[in-house]
Enzyme design. Sequence first.
Site, PDB file in Angstrom:
ATOM      1  N   SER A  15       0.843  -1.195   0.000  1.00  0.00           N
ATOM      2  CA  SER A  15       0.000   0.000   0.000  1.00  0.00           C
ATOM      3  C   SER A  15       0.876   1.242   0.000  1.00  0.00           C
ATOM      4  O   SER A  15       2.052   1.201   0.373  1.00  0.00           O
ATOM      5  CB  SER A  15      -0.939   0.017   1.210  1.00  0.00           C
ATOM      6  OG  SER A  15      -0.208   0.187   2.415  1.00  0.00           O
ATOM      7  N   GLY A  16       0.263   2.335  -0.428  1.00  0.00           N
ATOM      8  CA  GLY A  16       0.908   3.634  -0.342  1.00  0.00           C
ATOM      9  C   GLY A  16       0.092   4.532   0.556  1.00  0.00           C
ATOM     10  O   GLY A  16      -1.104   4.311   0.773  1.00  0.00           O
TER      11      GLY A  16
ATOM     12  N   ASP B 158      12.880   3.589   1.729  1.00  0.00           N
ATOM     13  CA  ASP B 158      12.061   3.735   2.932  1.00  0.00           C
ATOM     14  C   ASP B 158      12.802   3.310   4.193  1.00  0.00           C
ATOM     15  O   ASP B 158      12.571   3.858   5.270  1.00  0.00           O
ATOM     16  CB  ASP B 158      10.714   3.018   2.791  1.00  0.00           C
ATOM     17  CG  ASP B 158      10.832   1.567   2.362  1.00  0.00           C
ATOM     18  OD1 ASP B 158      11.960   1.018   2.319  1.00  0.00           O
ATOM     19  OD2 ASP B 158       9.788   0.972   2.032  1.00  0.00           O
TER      20      ASP B 158
END
Length: 494
Positions: free
Chosen positions: A21-22, A246
């Site tokens: 997911s974003g 990330d």
Amino acid sequence: MPSAPARGLHRFAAVDLGASSGRVMLGTVGDGELALREVHRFPNRPVRVGNTLYWDILALHQGVLDGLRAAGTAAGGRLSGVGIDSWAVDYGLLDASGALLGNPVHYRDARTEGAAERVADTLPPDELYAATGLQQQPFNTLYQLTAARGTPQLAAARRLLMIPDLLSHWLTGEQGTELTNASTTQLIDPRTGTWSQKVADAAHIDLGLFAPLRSPGDPAGRLRPEVLAETGLSGPVPVTAVGSHDTASAVVAVPAADDRFAYVATGTWSLAGLELPAPVLTEDSRRANFTNELGVDGTVRYLRNIMGLWMLQECLRSWRAEAPEQLGQLLEAAAAAAPLRSVVDAGSPEFLAPGRMPDRIAAACRRTGQPLPRDAAETVRCVLDSLALAHRRALTEARRLSGRPVDTVHLVGGGARNELLCRLTADACGLPVIAGPAEAAALGNILVQARAAGVLTGGLQDLRSVLRATQPLRHHEPMGEQRDWQRAEELLHG
């Protein structure tokens, strides 16, 4: 705590893209304040076409635009900045006109099978590690480009942009290659932070494909007029190159008070390791399969990749196809299950591909002569015990290979919400675990933006002091017998 030279509160948007997911997070930063709010979340669903697994990059771009619109609405139409972080190694290819040459291929695609052996024919593994210090992973960008050699797309390509750089380019029109993500390509020398011509020549890769390198905190352009119109934002809105891998952003948000810490950044992957001032490029380090990825402010993330909560996510996906399973109830049942009844090697590539994860876990238990999980709860306990065991092994070896003493383990990312995983990691490592923040990547993204904008000042320790003062953290002390974990480790690794 660092000062906030600019008066008032400043709002930054962190685009944080994970493998499933974003999300776009709105960070509010001011004197003594650091708050984070999710304003938009969207799915990241890979798409299989024929035999190839792709990222749906246009859907991600639309999710980013929708998220920036939501962030602008929440911030009264004005943002102090935008930063993008995502997973590593994957990229998009652009032609001479700047058009995207097809959807980026997913790192879990099978196209890189055999690519490492082809590279080894011209550059032996020990020389490759001495040049780049990167953990041997079949999906590294080096191997993706090796697999793509001779394809029409690569022949037509005039620019290669890593995923966060591609999305930033669409927002700003500017091109660059952010260093923390570039360091995962297996083409960067971690001692100099520059491209390794030796590796590129051996692998027949044209380094001219890459845009100029940027460091975290460097400007990456401003939102284009059409993006401002699409999102309703008032310009100008600067885009900053953050730690665009990330994990690099997540490690910025490790709330450590000194350098005697280890970290486990948890999510789809578990990244377990240390923050060091220089890479460890010894043969022992290569054989132990540790990676030296570049971090913010010239640091090195010395770590090992572990399958992480991907294994649990895939189990849940398999069970939902048959019957609904509630994660909370499963975790409660797993906590009550017998500890270390069966464990698997959570670093093994046999768990990399999607599909049939419970069956593959059972097969691994059978192969090592262990009891098979009898139900979903025992499978979950096997996964979490195995992850904690892998965290233990990685951090023990990282300390040995680097000579860095460790007093505390910081567990950040989505797994920080999993009380059982945190407790088991403390037990396995025999060290206190500080859990949180859960949204570490987004917070690290925000902190680097805020410092680049002059809202915060100082180095990593100063940024981390803001986290300790503002973010909720949980402490887990080790319990149980270390010899039980030692026996489980010997069972798997001898």
